[in-house]
Scaffold this motif. Structure first.
Motif, PDB file in Angstrom:
ATOM      1  N   ALA A 290      31.876 -15.055   0.015  1.00 53.31           N
ATOM      2  CA  ALA A 290      32.442 -13.865  -0.074  1.00 53.31           C
ATOM      3  C   ALA A 290      31.677 -12.757   0.318  1.00 53.31           C
ATOM      4  CB  ALA A 290      33.214 -13.424  -1.404  1.00 53.31           C
ATOM      5  N   ARG A 291      30.250 -12.906  -0.229  1.00 53.77           N
ATOM      6  CA  ARG A 291      29.153 -11.771   0.226  1.00 53.77           C
ATOM      7  C   ARG A 291      28.980 -11.982   1.795  1.00 53.77           C
ATOM      8  NH1 ARG A 291      27.152 -12.853  -4.855  1.00 53.77           N
ATOM      9  NH2 ARG A 291      25.459 -14.183  -4.138  1.00 53.77           N
ATOM     10  N   ALA A 292      28.676 -12.967   2.286  1.00 51.15           N
ATOM     11  CA  ALA A 292      28.522 -13.214   3.715  1.00 51.15           C
ATOM     12  C   ALA A 292      29.688 -12.579   4.465  1.00 51.15           C
ATOM     13  CB  ALA A 292      28.277 -14.838   3.817  1.00 51.15           C
ATOM     14  N   ARG A 293      30.879 -12.864   4.021  1.00 47.40           N
ATOM     15  CA  ARG A 293      31.991 -12.488   4.825  1.00 47.40           C
ATOM     16  C   ARG A 293      32.147 -11.073   4.754  1.00 47.40           C
ATOM     17  NH1 ARG A 293      37.934 -14.890   3.751  1.00 47.40           N
ATOM     18  NH2 ARG A 293      36.831 -16.683   4.022  1.00 47.40           N
ATOM     19  N   ILE A 294      31.897 -10.405   3.700  1.00 46.31           N
ATOM     20  CA  ILE A 294      31.853  -9.046   3.740  1.00 46.31           C
ATOM     21  C   ILE A 294      30.704  -8.343   4.655  1.00 46.31           C
ATOM     22  CG2 ILE A 294      31.020  -7.056   2.153  1.00 46.31           C
ATOM     23  CD1 ILE A 294      34.154  -7.944   1.938  1.00 46.31           C
ATOM     24  N   ASP A 295      29.328  -8.877   4.702  1.00 47.57           N
ATOM     25  CA  ASP A 295      28.509  -8.409   5.414  1.00 47.57           C
ATOM     26  C   ASP A 295      28.748  -8.673   6.913  1.00 47.57           C
ATOM     27  OD1 ASP A 295      26.361  -7.246   4.044  1.00 47.57           O
ATOM     28  OD2 ASP A 295      25.528  -9.003   3.224  1.00 47.57           O
ATOM     29  N   ARG A 296      29.368  -9.645   7.430  1.00 45.35           N
ATOM     30  CA  ARG A 296      29.877  -9.869   8.558  1.00 45.35           C
ATOM     31  C   ARG A 296      30.838  -8.819   9.145  1.00 45.35           C
ATOM     32  NH1 ARG A 296      30.088 -15.837   7.729  1.00 45.35           N
ATOM     33  NH2 ARG A 296      32.191 -15.458   7.239  1.00 45.35           N
ATOM     34  N   LEU A 297      31.776  -8.745   8.174  1.00 43.76           N
ATOM     35  CA  LEU A 297      32.644  -7.542   8.459  1.00 43.76           C
ATOM     36  C   LEU A 297      32.077  -6.374   8.593  1.00 43.76           C
ATOM     37  CD1 LEU A 297      35.771  -6.917   9.123  1.00 43.76           C
ATOM     38  CD2 LEU A 297      36.075  -6.845   6.632  1.00 43.76           C
ATOM     39  N   ALA A 298      31.297  -5.745   7.625  1.00 46.90           N
ATOM     40  CA  ALA A 298      30.730  -4.617   7.515  1.00 46.90           C
ATOM     41  C   ALA A 298      29.772  -4.224   8.964  1.00 46.90           C
ATOM     42  CB  ALA A 298      29.519  -4.365   6.454  1.00 46.90           C
ATOM     43  N   SER A 299      28.990  -5.345   9.329  1.00 43.70           N
ATOM     44  CA  SER A 299      28.092  -5.305  10.437  1.00 43.70           C
ATOM     45  C   SER A 299      29.171  -5.051  11.643  1.00 43.70           C
ATOM     46  CB  SER A 299      27.475  -6.437  10.718  1.00 43.70           C
ATOM     47  OG  SER A 299      26.507  -6.226  11.873  1.00 43.70           O
ATOM     48  N   GLN A 300      30.162  -5.783  12.040  1.00 38.68           N
ATOM     49  CA  GLN A 300      30.969  -5.652  12.909  1.00 38.68           C
ATOM     50  C   GLN A 300      31.799  -4.223  12.996  1.00 38.68           C
ATOM     51  OE1 GLN A 300      31.536  -7.639  15.740  1.00 38.68           O
ATOM     52  NE2 GLN A 300      32.620  -6.035  16.328  1.00 38.68           N
ATOM     53  N   THR A 301      32.106  -3.605  11.865  1.00 35.05           N
ATOM     54  CA  THR A 301      32.754  -2.491  11.723  1.00 35.05           C
ATOM     55  C   THR A 301      32.051  -1.368  12.263  1.00 35.05           C
ATOM     56  OG1 THR A 301      34.073  -3.419   9.724  1.00 35.05           O
ATOM     57  CG2 THR A 301      34.050  -1.060  10.107  1.00 35.05           C
ATOM     58  N   ARG A 302      30.773  -1.467  11.681  1.00 33.04           N
ATOM     59  CA  ARG A 302      29.856  -0.401  12.069  1.00 33.04           C
ATOM     60  C   ARG A 302      29.527  -0.158  13.588  1.00 33.04           C
ATOM     61  NH1 ARG A 302      26.410   0.898   7.399  1.00 33.04           N
ATOM     62  NH2 ARG A 302      24.573   1.155   8.749  1.00 33.04           N
ATOM     63  N   LYS A 303      29.612  -1.471  14.278  1.00 31.74           N
ATOM     64  CA  LYS A 303      29.608  -1.429  15.641  1.00 31.74           C
ATOM     65  C   LYS A 303      30.831  -0.936  16.351  1.00 31.74           C
ATOM     66  CE  LYS A 303      26.144  -5.234  15.727  1.00 31.74           C
ATOM     67  NZ  LYS A 303      25.688  -6.178  16.171  1.00 31.74           N
ATOM     68  N   ASP A 304      31.978  -1.379  15.513  1.00 32.62           N
ATOM     69  CA  ASP A 304      33.229  -0.629  16.290  1.00 32.62           C
ATOM     70  C   ASP A 304      33.243   0.754  16.272  1.00 32.62           C
ATOM     71  OD1 ASP A 304      34.144  -3.434  16.701  1.00 32.62           O
ATOM     72  OD2 ASP A 304      35.127  -3.850  14.940  1.00 32.62           O
ATOM     73  N   VAL A 305      32.759   1.247  15.070  1.00 34.68           N
ATOM     74  CA  VAL A 305      33.042   2.714  14.866  1.00 34.68           C
ATOM     75  C   VAL A 305      32.074   3.520  15.880  1.00 34.68           C
ATOM     76  CG1 VAL A 305      32.216   4.740  13.361  1.00 34.68           C
ATOM     77  CG2 VAL A 305      33.285   2.567  12.370  1.00 34.68           C
ATOM     78  N   GLN A 306      30.802   2.821  16.421  1.00 39.36           N
ATOM     79  CA  GLN A 306      30.114   3.380  17.179  1.00 39.36           C
ATOM     80  C   GLN A 306      30.854   3.641  18.586  1.00 39.36           C
ATOM     81  OE1 GLN A 306      26.817   4.286  16.843  1.00 39.36           O
ATOM     82  NE2 GLN A 306      26.830   3.391  14.955  1.00 39.36           N
ATOM     83  N   ARG A 307      32.204   2.770  18.843  1.00 35.82           N
ATOM     84  CA  ARG A 307      32.697   2.938  20.115  1.00 35.82           C
ATOM     85  C   ARG A 307      34.135   3.832  19.844  1.00 35.82           C
ATOM     86  NH1 ARG A 307      31.547  -2.712  20.163  1.00 35.82           N
ATOM     87  NH2 ARG A 307      33.457  -3.210  19.035  1.00 35.82           N
ATOM     88  N   LEU A 308      34.032   4.415  18.698  1.00 32.42           N
ATOM     89  CA  LEU A 308      35.219   5.553  18.581  1.00 32.42           C
ATOM     90  C   LEU A 308      34.864   6.630  19.368  1.00 32.42           C
ATOM     91  CD1 LEU A 308      35.942   5.071  14.859  1.00 32.42           C
ATOM     92  CD2 LEU A 308      37.416   4.123  16.720  1.00 32.42           C
ATOM     93  N   PRO A 309      35.904   7.787  19.767  1.00 34.83           N
ATOM     94  CA  PRO A 309      35.553   8.889  20.478  1.00 34.83           C
ATOM     95  C   PRO A 309      34.721   9.775  19.652  1.00 34.83           C
ATOM     96  CG  PRO A 309      37.884   8.133  20.965  1.00 34.83           C
ATOM     97  CD  PRO A 309      37.142   7.170  20.025  1.00 34.83           C
ATOM     98  N   ILE A 310      34.929   9.717  18.517  1.00 38.14           N
ATOM     99  CA  ILE A 310      34.275  10.680  17.524  1.00 38.14           C
ATOM    100  C   ILE A 310      32.749  10.461  17.533  1.00 38.14           C
ATOM    101  CG2 ILE A 310      34.703   9.217  15.375  1.00 38.14           C
ATOM    102  CD1 ILE A 310      34.552  13.185  15.559  1.00 38.14           C
ATOM    103  N   ALA A 311      32.378   9.212  17.932  1.00 41.12           N
ATOM    104  CA  ALA A 311      31.198   8.928  17.794  1.00 41.12           C
ATOM    105  C   ALA A 311      30.261   9.645  18.618  1.00 41.12           C
ATOM    106  CB  ALA A 311      30.965   7.402  17.996  1.00 41.12           C
ATOM    107  N   ASN A 312      30.688   9.719  19.871  1.00 40.65           N
ATOM    108  CA  ASN A 312      30.074  10.717  21.213  1.00 40.65           C
ATOM    109  C   ASN A 312      29.980  11.986  20.490  1.00 40.65           C
ATOM    110  OD1 ASN A 312      29.801   8.526  22.800  1.00 40.65           O
ATOM    111  ND2 ASN A 312      31.764   8.886  23.718  1.00 40.65           N
ATOM    112  N   VAL A 313      31.048  12.550  19.768  1.00 45.20           N
ATOM    113  CA  VAL A 313      30.883  13.897  19.446  1.00 45.20           C
ATOM    114  C   VAL A 313      29.645  14.009  18.529  1.00 45.20           C
ATOM    115  CG1 VAL A 313      32.239  15.774  18.108  1.00 45.20           C
ATOM    116  CG2 VAL A 313      33.331  14.183  19.823  1.00 45.20           C
TER     117      VAL A 313
END
Length: 318
Positions: A290-313
Motif C-alpha cells: 500500500a505504501r508503494a502504491r501511494i508513493d507511485r500515485l503521489a509521484s505521478q500526481t505531482r508530475k500531473d500537477v506540473q502540467r496544469l495551467p496554474i503551474a505556469n502562473v
C-alpha cells in the motif's frame, strides 16, 4: 604482490549480523519476528539496519554503475525525466519490498516456494547475509528492473487507472524512501508550501487540484493536498486510508490548509469525496504494498500537477 587491503564492515552490517544472531538463537525466522508484537523492538532494529545496508550496497561502485547504466538505457517519452537517483531509489525500494514477499517460483535445486524470501537468507550464517543480499540485488533486482523498463517503457497512465488488480504496472518514478531528494527540482508543491506569501497562488492551486482530480482520482488529490500541507507521510496515509472515512480525511486536510494559508474553502463544505473504487482494493493489500502504491500515485500526481495551467502562473511568480 600481496595485497594489504582489509575489508571493513559497515556499522549497519555489524548491527544486522548481531541482530540476526539474536533471532537465530531464539529459534525464529525474520518473518516470525516481524509478526510477533513481543519482538517489535527487535524487528525495528533489524528493519533499520537492513534499510541502511541496502542503501550502502546500492552505493557501492559496481552496483551503482549498473544502476546508472539502467537509468541511461531507456529514453522513451514516459521516462524522459528519469534520473540516476530515481532508478537508485527504485532499486532500493524493490529490494526491501521483495525481501518480504512470498516466493512463488522455484529456483535452482532448493524449492523455497511458500517461504518469505528474507527468511531463506538465514539458512546460512548471519555473516553471509550481506554477501547474499549483494548478489540478490545485482542478479535479481537490477536484472528485473532492466527487463521491466525495457518491456514497459512506452506505457502511459490514463486518469482512470487506479492500479486495481494490476500490480504488474511498474513506474520508475515510484518513490518509497525519500521523496524530498528525488522529486523535480522545480516542484510546485514544495515551493508553494515553503512560502505563505503565495496565498493567491495557493488558493488557485488547491482549486485547480480539486477540480482536476477529485472526480476521477480523489485519493491523488488528497495526497497532493497533504504534500502542500507538509504532512505527506506514506505510512500514516496508509493507516488513515485503511481505517478512517475518506470524506472526513479530505475535509480535514482542506481545513488544515485553510488555517495555514488563510484560504477560503467554504465552497467545498458540502461536497462529499468518495474513493470507494480505489480503497476497495487498497485495503486488501499489505501495508508495504500500500505504501508503494501511494508513493507511485503521489509521484505521478505531482508530475500531473506540473502540467496544469496554474503551474505556469505559479512559476512566473517564483
Amino acid at each position: 604482490m600481496k595485497s594489504n587491503t582489509t575489508y571493513i564492515k559497515s556499522n549497519p552490517q555489524v548491527s544486522l549480523e548481531s541482530i540476526l544472531h539474536v533471532i537465530k538463537s531464539k529459534g525464529l525466522n525474520i518473518s516470525q519476528v516481524k509478526e510477533n508484537p513481543l519482538y517489535s523492538d527487535l524487528f525495528d532494529e533489524f528493519k533499520n539496519s537492513l534499510s541502511e545496508l541496502i542503501d550502502i550496497i546500492c552505493h557501492e561502485r559496481s552496483i551503482h554503475e549498473l544502476i546508472n547504466s539502467i537509468a541511461k538505457s531507456y529514453n522513451s517519452t514516459f521516462y524522459s525525466d528519469m534520473k540516476e537517483y530515481d532508478t537508485y531509489f527504485e532499486a532500493v525500494s524493490e529490494t526491501y519490498l521483495r525481501l518480504f514477499s512470498v516466493i512463488k517460483k522455484s529456483s535452482g535445486d532448493v524449492n523455497n516456494i511458500g517461504r518469505v524470501r528474507v527468511d531463506t537468507f538465514l539458512d546460512k550464517d548471519p555473516e553471509v547475509f550481506t554477501y547474499t543480499l549483494r548478489s540478490y540485488i545485482r542478479n535479481n533486482i537490477l536484472l528485473d528492473l532492466s527487463r521491466k523498463l525495457g518491456a514497459e517503457n512506452t506505457r502511459t497512465e490514463s486518469d482512470t487507472v487506479f492500479f486495481e488488480g494490476d500490480e504488474s504496472i511498474y513506474k520508475v518514478d515510484s518513490v518509497k524512501f525519500n521523496r524530498s531528494q528525488i522529486e523535480n527540482s522545480v516542484d510546485i508543491a514544495d515551493q508553494i508550501a515553503d512560502s505563505i506569501t503565495f496565498k493567491d497562488d495557493m488558493q488557485a492551486l488547491v482549486d485547480a487540484v480539486i477540480a482536476r482530480f477529485t472526480s476521477r482520482k480523489p485519493v491523488a488529490a488528497y495526497i497532493f493536498l497533504c504534500t502542500l500541507n507538509e504532512t505527506y507521510d506514506p505510512r500514516k496515509i496508509v493507516t488513515n486510508l485503511k481505517s478512517k472515512n475518506f470524506n472526513d480525511l479530505f475535509h480535514g486536510v482542506l481545513k488544515d490548509l485553510s488555517f495555514t494559508y488563510n484560504l477560503d474553502i467554504s465552497c467545498y463544505n458540502t461536497m462529499v469525496y468518495d474513493a470507494t473504487k480505489y480503497l476497495s482494493s487498497f485495503r486488501s493489500i499489505s501495508d508495504e504494498s500500500a505504501r508503494a502504491r501511494i508513493d507511485r500515485l503521489a509521484s505521478q500526481t505531482r508530475k500531473d500537477v506540473q502540467r496544469l495551467p496554474i503551474a505556469n502562473v505559479i512559476r512566473s511568480h517564483m
